[in-house]
Scaffold this motif. Structure first.
Motif: not given
Length: 348
Positions: A28-45
């Motif tokens: 599985p893709v690490p949850h920490a990686t996915l959470a980081g990508v999702r946070a980046w998406l939110v942070r960048t609008g």
């Protein structure tokens, strides 16, 4: 980490495509990686982007590209137990741009690591960074049609609140649960396509009940759920649940699964279908109608001693384009594998 934002026509949102050095394996893709990508998406609008696709050169002898799909869920979770045809189209186009695949003019053979699907993408460029694609879901080895019923039944009864509803659970491209629009108080195409939040909530409850029957998390994204209505002599009308609302059209895997369900005797879609499908040189051509317009799928089967088996399903004329990229994501997003158990793993 490099990424591309791509949009497939009819998809509820763009897909963030992330090329990796790969190949992708079954972990599985690490949850920490996915959470980081999702946070980046939110942070960048880019909070509306709820689909992530990892791609890498494949070691599979029948594939050029490994593909791993992740559906972001409301509330911060993720589900990687299913597939997404729109995201495959986006990934194939972005991988071409990133030079991970064969040269222009050659098809891209995609191996879906989520569920083992093989998809052949034919890419006909219409302009730079956009294309018309045909997706062929190649079923090797060809499964018996009867094996595409996860419960073994063409129709099951689901306890939804205080009611019991008939439903057909079918797995082709993605697992889906189909219900008859009349059982939700909807008569005809217009009523289905204009149904509001009350029907949406009931369909979510249907999806959760089907997930429990299949041993899946009730709060996940799979199985997908769709309502089907007969429309006189015309094609079946369908409206499907996406994340987090109604799908604006119909998922490619939804079109594939519904049209396969039409070929399965006894299922609700087969009962509601207007008549025998057109038989062409490449299989049966089945048309369905969604709020976004008509969609046709070619379903090819072969006869075996054990019964008919599914060899290929094809969807043509899907337009996709790269919106922006390459984008540079923080490298720290993929430096850890901790909390991997929090990301839903592929089903075996």
């Amino acid at each position: 980490m490099i990424g591309y934002l791509a949009q497939a026509e009819g998809a509820p949102c763009p897909t963030l495509v992330l090329p990796t050095s790969g190949p992708l394996d079954g972990a599985p893709v690490p949850h920490a990686t996915l959470a980081g990508v999702r946070a980046w998406l939110v942070r960048t609008g880019r909070a509306a982007v709820m689909k992530i696709a990892f791609v890498a050169p494949s070691r599979h002898p029948l594939a050029d590209l490994d593909f791993r799909f992740v559906q972001c869920l409301p509330g911060g979770g993720f589900d990687s137990t299913g597939n997404c045809g729109h995201s495959i189209a986006c990934a194939a186009l972005a991988a071409k741009e990133h030079r991970l695949t064969p040269p222009p003019g050659e098809p891209v053979r995609v191996y879906v690591t989520n569920n083992g699907d093989h998809v052949l993408c034919e890419i006909g460029e219409t302009a730079r960074r956009e294309a018309e694609l045909s997706l062929h879901f190649v079923h090797t080895p060809a499964p018996l049609l009867s094996a595409l019923l996860p419960t073994g039944n063409p129709v099951d009864k689901l306890a939804v609140g205080t009611r019991t509803l008939e439903a057909s659970l079918v797995s082709a491209g993605n697992p889906y649960v189909f219900v008859d629009a009349r059982d939700l108080g909807l008569t005809g195409r217009r009523a289905l396509f204009t149904a509001g939040d009350d029907v949406l909530e009931e369909l979510r409850a249907v999806r959760a009940a089907a997930a429990e029957l299949l041993g899946r998390p009730p709060a996940g994204a799979f199985p997908k759920a769709a309502v089907v209505a007969a429309h006189g002599p015309g094609p079946l009308a369908v409206r499907a649940l996406s994340v987090p609302a109604w799908h604006p059209t119909l998922a490619l895997t939804g079109a594939v699964c519904l049209c396969v369900a039409v070929t399965l005797d006894g299922t609700l879609p087969a009962r509601l279908a207007p008549g025998p499908a057109d038989l062409g040189p490449h299989g049966r051509r089945i048309e369905v109608a969604s709020p976004g317009g008509p969609r046709s799928v070619t379903v090819a089967t072969t006869d075996t001693p054990a019964g008919p088996a599914l060899t290929r399903t094809s969807v043509h004329g899907k337009h996709a384009r790269i919106l922006t990229g390459p984008l540079h994501l923080p490298t720290a997003l993929h430096e850890t594998r901790k909390e991997a158990d929090l990301c839903l793993p592929p089903r075996t």
